[in-house]
Design an enzyme around this catalytic site. Structure first.
Site, PDB file in Angstrom:
ATOM      1  CE  LYS A  78      -2.546  -1.440   3.674  1.00 15.83           C
ATOM      2  NZ  LYS A  78      -1.814  -1.903   4.113  1.00 15.83           N
TER       3      LYS A  78
ATOM      4  NE  ARG B 197      -5.147  -1.469   9.949  1.00 13.81           N
ATOM      5  CZ  ARG B 197      -3.783  -0.563   9.506  1.00 13.81           C
ATOM      6  NH1 ARG B 197      -4.025   0.533   9.087  1.00 13.81           N
ATOM      7  NH2 ARG B 197      -3.096  -1.978   9.196  1.00 13.81           N
TER       8      ARG B 197
ATOM      9  NE  ARG C 155       7.044  -2.509   7.091  1.00 15.77           N
ATOM     10  CZ  ARG C 155       5.306  -2.082   6.665  1.00 15.77           C
ATOM     11  NH1 ARG C 155       5.089  -1.859   6.081  1.00 15.77           N
ATOM     12  NH2 ARG C 155       4.716  -2.871   7.878  1.00 15.77           N
TER      13      ARG C 155
ATOM     14  NE  ARG D 244       5.232  -0.454  10.761  1.00 15.59           N
ATOM     15  CZ  ARG D 244       4.379  -0.382  10.177  1.00 15.59           C
ATOM     16  NH1 ARG D 244       4.730   0.499   8.914  1.00 15.59           N
ATOM     17  NH2 ARG D 244       2.855  -1.193  10.524  1.00 15.59           N
TER      18      ARG D 244
ATOM     19  NE  ARG E 193       1.299  -4.635  11.708  1.00 21.47           N
ATOM     20  CZ  ARG E 193       2.510  -4.816  10.798  1.00 21.47           C
ATOM     21  NH1 ARG E 193       3.195  -5.447  11.010  1.00 21.47           N
ATOM     22  NH2 ARG E 193       2.197  -4.132   9.575  1.00 21.47           N
TER      23      ARG E 193
HETATM   24  P1  AMP Z   1       0.130   0.559   9.381  1.00 27.66           P
HETATM   25  O1  AMP Z   1       1.005   1.415   8.901  1.00 27.66           O
HETATM   26  O2  AMP Z   1      -1.037   1.090   8.427  1.00 27.66           O
HETATM   27  O3  AMP Z   1       0.313  -0.824   9.100  1.00 27.66           O
HETATM   28  O4  AMP Z   1      -0.828   0.580  10.368  1.00 27.66           O
HETATM   29  C1  AMP Z   1      -0.014   0.072  11.467  1.00 27.66           C
HETATM   30  C2  AMP Z   1      -0.712   0.091  12.929  1.00 27.66           C
HETATM   31  O5  AMP Z   1      -1.420   1.441  13.183  1.00 27.66           O
HETATM   32  C3  AMP Z   1      -1.846  -1.256  12.587  1.00 27.66           C
HETATM   33  O6  AMP Z   1      -2.065  -2.289  12.464  1.00 27.66           O
HETATM   34  C4  AMP Z   1      -2.922  -0.665  13.860  1.00 27.66           C
HETATM   35  O7  AMP Z   1      -2.347  -0.635  14.668  1.00 27.66           O
HETATM   36  C5  AMP Z   1      -3.269   0.996  13.489  1.00 27.66           C
HETATM   37  N1  AMP Z   1      -3.968   1.334  12.882  1.00 27.66           N
HETATM   38  C6  AMP Z   1      -3.318   2.470  11.486  1.00 27.66           C
HETATM   39  N2  AMP Z   1      -4.377   2.890  10.943  1.00 27.66           N
HETATM   40  C7  AMP Z   1      -5.581   1.853  11.720  1.00 27.66           C
HETATM   41  C8  AMP Z   1      -6.987   2.433  11.447  1.00 27.66           C
HETATM   42  N3  AMP Z   1      -7.787   3.055  10.047  1.00 27.66           N
HETATM   43  N4  AMP Z   1      -7.939   1.763  12.412  1.00 27.66           N
HETATM   44  C9  AMP Z   1      -6.845   1.018  13.448  1.00 27.66           C
HETATM   45  N5  AMP Z   1      -5.902   0.926  13.383  1.00 27.66           N
HETATM   46  C10 AMP Z   1      -5.086   1.592  12.944  1.00 27.66           C
END
Ligand code: AMP
Length: 191
Positions: free
Chosen positions: A14, A90, A129, A135, A146
């Protein structure tokens, strides 16, 4: 005006494809994960809450994320030129809230790009990654959590967007450039 949701499991590409879409279509990038990681770095109250969920691989409560998005849309005039939503929505309540927020601003989701990638490839990419990202959630235990959360809470959104005709399935394996060509073809008839 294009408002694109880029949708897919963790590790589906993404962020990488968002960068290319921004360049081609001049969209404003909203990554909720990036926003939350910034809050964590800044040590804010929201950052402290976010950290406790992110490090466990869990989603933050819908209300917190929806508020964050609404504030950002209200305070960022550039979002009126079109947005790429990366990592949001999400859950179904988040998707419904997004529809309402955009309708209130006289616009709508134009298309949802669904990056479809095999599970083994996702784990492989995320572990790679993790060697450079720093991270807290790019380790095998949290990656598995996840992916679990993705299957139970996020995949129902696919049907939501298939039903309203916005979902564009993209084969997300292969080179970054080949995948990007498929995305631009899928977006060709979108306004
Ligand atoms: P990402 O960078 O999109 O993989 O997001 C990393 C983490 O941030 C996720 O595993 C969630 O813990 C939190 N997070 C990001 N976007 C959302 C969302 N739209 N709703 C809830 N938690 C989120």
């Amino acid at each position: 005006m294009l408002n694109i949701v880029i949708f897919g499991a963790p590790g589906s590409g993404k962020g990488t494809q968002s960068e290319k879409l921004i360049e081609k279509y001049g969209l404003y990038h909203i990554s909720t994960g990036d926003l939350l990681r910034k809050e964590i770095k800044a040590g804010s109250e929201l950052g402290k809450i976010a950290d406790s969920y992110i490090s466990k691989g869990q989603l933050l409560p819908d209300s917190l994320i929806i508020d964050l998005l609404a504030k950002l849309l209200d305070t960022t005039p550039e979002t009126r030129q079109g947005v790429i939503f990366d990592g949001f929505p999400r859950t179904i309540p988040q998707a419904e809230a997004l529809d309402t927020m955009l309708a209130e601003r006289g616009t709508a989701v134009s298309a949802v790009i669904g990056l479809e990638v095999d599970e083994a490839e996702l784990i492989d990419r995320l572990l790679k990654r993790g060697q450079v990202s720093g991270r807290s959630d790019d380790n095998l235990e949290t990656i598995k959590k996840r992916l679990d959360v993705y299957h139970t809470q996020t995949t129902p959104l696919r049907d939501y967007y298939v039903e309203n005709g916005k979902y564009k399935a993209i084969h997300g394996m292969g080179s970054v450039d080949t995948i990007f060509v498929s995305i631009t073809e899928a977006l060709a008839d979108c306004k």
